[in-house]
Write a protein that holds these residues in place. Structure first.
Motif, PDB file in Angstrom:
ATOM      1  N   ARG A 370       0.815  -1.212   0.000  1.00 58.33           N
ATOM      2  CA  ARG A 370       0.000   0.000   0.000  1.00 58.33           C
ATOM      3  C   ARG A 370       0.853   1.268   0.000  1.00 58.33           C
ATOM      4  O   ARG A 370       0.487   2.255  -0.635  1.00 58.33           O
ATOM      5  CB  ARG A 370      -0.887  -0.047   1.243  1.00 58.33           C
ATOM      6  CG  ARG A 370      -1.697   1.190   1.477  1.00 58.33           C
ATOM      7  CD  ARG A 370      -2.695   0.990   2.613  1.00 58.33           C
ATOM      8  NE  ARG A 370      -3.363   2.246   2.919  1.00 58.33           N
ATOM      9  CZ  ARG A 370      -4.289   2.409   3.853  1.00 58.33           C
ATOM     10  NH1 ARG A 370      -4.668   1.367   4.590  1.00 58.33           N
ATOM     11  NH2 ARG A 370      -4.847   3.585   4.056  1.00 58.33           N
ATOM     12  N   HIS A 371       1.965   1.243   0.720  1.00 57.64           N
ATOM     13  CA  HIS A 371       2.689   2.485   0.994  1.00 57.64           C
ATOM     14  C   HIS A 371       4.013   2.553   0.238  1.00 57.64           C
ATOM     15  O   HIS A 371       4.805   1.617   0.286  1.00 57.64           O
ATOM     16  CB  HIS A 371       2.989   2.601   2.492  1.00 57.64           C
ATOM     17  CG  HIS A 371       1.751   2.543   3.341  1.00 57.64           C
ATOM     18  ND1 HIS A 371       0.861   3.593   3.401  1.00 57.64           N
ATOM     19  CD2 HIS A 371       1.250   1.563   4.133  1.00 57.64           C
ATOM     20  CE1 HIS A 371      -0.137   3.264   4.214  1.00 57.64           C
ATOM     21  NE2 HIS A 371       0.068   2.040   4.667  1.00 57.64           N
ATOM     22  N   HIS A 405       3.210   8.015  -0.459  1.00 58.48           N
ATOM     23  CA  HIS A 405       2.034   7.783  -1.290  1.00 58.48           C
ATOM     24  C   HIS A 405       1.272   6.584  -0.747  1.00 58.48           C
ATOM     25  O   HIS A 405       1.849   5.510  -0.549  1.00 58.48           O
ATOM     26  CB  HIS A 405       2.451   7.521  -2.739  1.00 58.48           C
ATOM     27  CG  HIS A 405       1.295   7.210  -3.639  1.00 58.48           C
ATOM     28  ND1 HIS A 405       0.410   8.168  -4.076  1.00 58.48           N
ATOM     29  CD2 HIS A 405       0.877   6.037  -4.172  1.00 58.48           C
ATOM     30  CE1 HIS A 405      -0.504   7.601  -4.836  1.00 58.48           C
ATOM     31  NE2 HIS A 405      -0.243   6.308  -4.910  1.00 58.48           N
ATOM     32  N   ASP A 406      -0.006   6.796  -0.501  1.00 58.92           N
ATOM     33  CA  ASP A 406      -0.887   5.729  -0.012  1.00 58.92           C
ATOM     34  C   ASP A 406      -1.649   5.180  -1.210  1.00 58.92           C
ATOM     35  O   ASP A 406      -2.529   5.849  -1.760  1.00 58.92           O
ATOM     36  CB  ASP A 406      -1.835   6.309   1.052  1.00 58.92           C
ATOM     37  CG  ASP A 406      -2.740   5.241   1.651  1.00 58.92           C
ATOM     38  OD1 ASP A 406      -3.065   4.256   0.952  1.00 58.92           O
ATOM     39  OD2 ASP A 406      -3.150   5.403   2.812  1.00 58.92           O
ATOM     40  N   SER A 408      -3.839   2.959  -1.396  1.00 56.70           N
ATOM     41  CA  SER A 408      -5.253   2.654  -1.174  1.00 56.70           C
ATOM     42  C   SER A 408      -6.128   3.886  -1.345  1.00 56.70           C
ATOM     43  O   SER A 408      -7.202   3.816  -1.941  1.00 56.70           O
ATOM     44  CB  SER A 408      -5.463   2.095   0.238  1.00 56.70           C
ATOM     45  OG  SER A 408      -4.869   0.825   0.322  1.00 56.70           O
ATOM     46  N   THR A 409      -5.667   5.012  -0.826  1.00 54.12           N
ATOM     47  CA  THR A 409      -6.460   6.239  -0.918  1.00 54.12           C
ATOM     48  C   THR A 409      -6.056   7.087  -2.111  1.00 54.12           C
ATOM     49  O   THR A 409      -6.789   7.995  -2.495  1.00 54.12           O
ATOM     50  CB  THR A 409      -6.270   7.091   0.349  1.00 54.12           C
ATOM     51  OG1 THR A 409      -4.902   7.537   0.399  1.00 54.12           O
ATOM     52  CG2 THR A 409      -6.603   6.302   1.607  1.00 54.12           C
ATOM     53  N   GLY A 410      -4.860   6.830  -2.659  1.00 54.25           N
ATOM     54  CA  GLY A 410      -4.337   7.665  -3.736  1.00 54.25           C
ATOM     55  C   GLY A 410      -3.749   8.971  -3.242  1.00 54.25           C
ATOM     56  O   GLY A 410      -3.296   9.799  -4.037  1.00 54.25           O
ATOM     57  N   GLU A 411      -3.760   9.176  -1.930  1.00 49.75           N
ATOM     58  CA  GLU A 411      -3.283  10.446  -1.381  1.00 49.75           C
ATOM     59  C   GLU A 411      -1.783  10.398  -1.097  1.00 49.75           C
ATOM     60  O   GLU A 411      -1.214   9.342  -0.831  1.00 49.75           O
ATOM     61  CB  GLU A 411      -4.049  10.791  -0.103  1.00 49.75           C
ATOM     62  CG  GLU A 411      -5.501  11.156  -0.409  1.00 49.75           C
ATOM     63  CD  GLU A 411      -6.316  11.457   0.827  1.00 49.75           C
ATOM     64  OE1 GLU A 411      -5.747  11.485   1.934  1.00 49.75           O
ATOM     65  OE2 GLU A 411      -7.522  11.663   0.659  1.00 49.75           O
ATOM     66  N   THR A 412      -1.189  11.589  -1.145  1.00 54.34           N
ATOM     67  CA  THR A 412       0.245  11.710  -0.876  1.00 54.34           C
ATOM     68  C   THR A 412       0.456  12.774   0.182  1.00 54.34           C
ATOM     69  O   THR A 412      -0.118  13.863   0.101  1.00 54.34           O
ATOM     70  CB  THR A 412       0.997  12.105  -2.163  1.00 54.34           C
ATOM     71  OG1 THR A 412       0.743  11.108  -3.151  1.00 54.34           O
ATOM     72  CG2 THR A 412       2.493  12.190  -1.922  1.00 54.34           C
ATOM     73  N   GLU A 413       1.251  12.453   1.188  1.00 55.83           N
ATOM     74  CA  GLU A 413       1.649  13.471   2.157  1.00 55.83           C
ATOM     75  C   GLU A 413       3.127  13.749   1.978  1.00 55.83           C
ATOM     76  O   GLU A 413       3.889  12.889   1.551  1.00 55.83           O
ATOM     77  CB  GLU A 413       1.296  13.061   3.585  1.00 55.83           C
ATOM     78  CG  GLU A 413       1.688  11.659   3.970  1.00 55.83           C
ATOM     79  CD  GLU A 413       1.161  11.276   5.351  1.00 55.83           C
ATOM     80  OE1 GLU A 413       0.511  12.098   6.025  1.00 55.83           O
ATOM     81  OE2 GLU A 413       1.434  10.132   5.760  1.00 55.83           O
TER      82      GLU A 413
END
Ligand SMILES: [Fe+2]
Length: 488
Positions: A370-371, A405-406, A408-413
């Motif tokens: 995932r990560h 980058h996650d 699963s959510t498509g989000e990036t911090e």
């Protein structure tokens, strides 16, 4: 005795300012720690940087042709000890004796001052396997080092089992079986299209060897392994022995050549089982991970650029892109290993930022994951380019943030280390006692251009917004390539 050998490094960007060779060997105990360095982190971060012992005698030597200098950061009970030592390669030892550089151009033996049996600079990766460190350069066998003292034990051929003259700088460890999955390209010598694939059991015994022939003699810098498949991404940077004999470059960009991905079964394959899939001419960078979907297709995540990232090796007409326009993205290919050879479907861009040096929680290597964590360049974050530009030195692509980058959510911090800072490759450290993917820390060497020294920034992945600890070095470490975390 007078010497005609140069006694100073060239006045070129790759040898200047922050990129001036470091050449430090020794130990610094109890590095300064700001913030909170958790007590549950117990292990060593090893990394290696090209760091020329002597000024080159050839023109415009690239920054990554220097001798491998291995850094070890030993973290225990909230304290950090730093140790650094050069790999005693044949090149290093003979140049030390001569008091000057003897090796010529990058991977061109025809330009050397003397004949070497092994040209390795051992400067690309430092990997722990079977209780020793392997210092790697993809044109040679590994050099083995003592993980405690960093003493070089010597060239390592796995007790004579190594079948090829080359060994990848990016072997993969299977987190479940403990196998080391490896290959060499140009495996029968410079300019040969042969690939040698091999697997090594956790005790060091070779379990499989398979010879393949690549459609082109291209660079295969990294590769990918799933539970049942192995993938070889071939860059359209091609070798030509005749060009080398004339003193030319080992590599030349070929705009006509597609990006090939070779696929073989991981276990029990025959040479004839290899399938070569193609995508349009483009540049494959480092692998993030690969795994098999339930439908049997292979997901392969890597950096991909539509331009020649190695712009210092242009095409036959001398064309290469403006480095400022090169953009590498985290990209997902989906490969059906049962399909006929041919063009691959269009890949998916997972993150459109300019990124590289992808790392994962390696307990999930080759498995659905995932990560991913990587270096990112985002000019909007506020880096003070007018301040750092004049002291950066050259040759190394600048990345100003660490990203998570996650999938699963498509989000990036994003973690921004500061306005006068750039980042090197991160490593993921699992949290002690936790088996959850991504539960742990991210550690990266950071260049501070205000102090002109190096720092380690440690992030707790539960809060990516700020560093949990910052560890200061009293010296400046040049740009490195790769490193790995080894838990105690
Ligand atoms: Fe690499």
């Amino acid at each position: 005795m007078a010497s005609s050998a140069p006694q100073h490094f060239p006045d070129r960007p790759q040898f200047s300012d922050f990129m001036k060779p470091c050449r430090f060997e020794g130990e610094v105990r109890h590095l300064e720690v700001h913030g909170d360095l958790p007590n549950d982190i117990d292990g060593t971060f090893y990394r290696v940087m090209p760091d020329p012992q002597f000024p080159p005698f050839i023109e415009n030597d690239p920054w990554f042709n220097g001798d491998g200098n291995v850094s070890a950061f030993r973290i225990k009970n909230g304290s950090v000890t730093f140790q650094q030592k050069y790999v005693r390669t044949e090149k290093f030892v003979r140049e030390k004796e001569a008091g000057r550089a003897l090796i010529g151009k990058y991977r061109n033996k025809f330009t050397d001052a003397v004949e070497f049996a092994v040209r390795s600079t051992a400067n690309t990766n430092i990997v722990s396997f079977n209780n020793q460190l392997l210092a790697l350069k993809e044109d040679s066998p590994p050099y083995a080092m003592d993980p405690e003292t960093l003493e070089t034990k010597g060239l390592y051929t796995f007790d004579g089992q190594l079948p090829s003259v080359t060994f990848t700088a990016h072997p993969k460890t299977d987190p479940v079986t403990g196998e080391l999955i490896c290959f060499g390209y140009e495996a029968k010598g410079d300019g040969t299209p042969d690939i040698c694939y091999y697997t090594i059991g956790p005790g060091g015994d070779f379990t499989q060897t398979l010879w393949l022939v690549s459609p082109v003699c291209g660079m295969i810098h990294d590769f990918a392994v799933t539970q049942n498949w192995v993938l070889f991404p071939v860059m359209p940077q091609l070798c030509d022995l005749e060009r080398m004999k004339q003193g030319g470059e080992h590599w030349q960009w070929s705009p006509e050549t597609p990006f090939y991905i070779g696929v073989i079964p991981r276990y029990g394959a025959k040479s004839s089982d290899v399938k070569w899939f193609t995508y349009k001419n483009s540049f494959p960078g480092h692998t993030a991970n690969a795994y098999e979907q339930n439908d049997g297709k292979i997901v392969f995540d890597l950096g991909l650029s539509d331009k020649n990232v190695f712009y210092w090796w242009p095409d036959a007409q001398g064309n290469s892109p403006d480095p400022a326009t090169i953009h590498s993205q985290l990209t997902r290919f989906t490969v059906d290993p049962k399909a006929k050879e041919g063009s691959l479907p269009e890949p998916e861009v997972l993150h459109d930022g300019n990124s590289e040096f992808y790392r994962i929680d390696e307990r999930f290597s080759g498995r659905k994951y995932r990560h991913s964590y990587f270096d990112l360049m985002d000019p909007r974050l506020g880096t003070d380019f007018p301040a750092i530009g004049p002291v950066m030195g050259g040759g190394y692509p600048p990345y100003n943030a660490l990203a998570h980058h996650d999938g699963s959510t498509g989000e990036t911090e994003v973690y921004f280390p500061g306005r006068t800072h750039l980042v090197q490759e991160p490593v993921f450290i699992p949290r002690a006692g936790s088996a959850d993917e991504g539960d742990g820390y991210l550690l990266a060497l950071v260049n501070n251009y205000r102090t002109m020294s190096s720092e380690l920034h440690l992030l707790d992945c539960r809060d990516f917004s700020k560093a949990r600890a910052t560890i200061l070095l009293p010296i400046r470490l040049r740009a490195g390539l790769h490193g790995n975390w080894v838990a105690n």
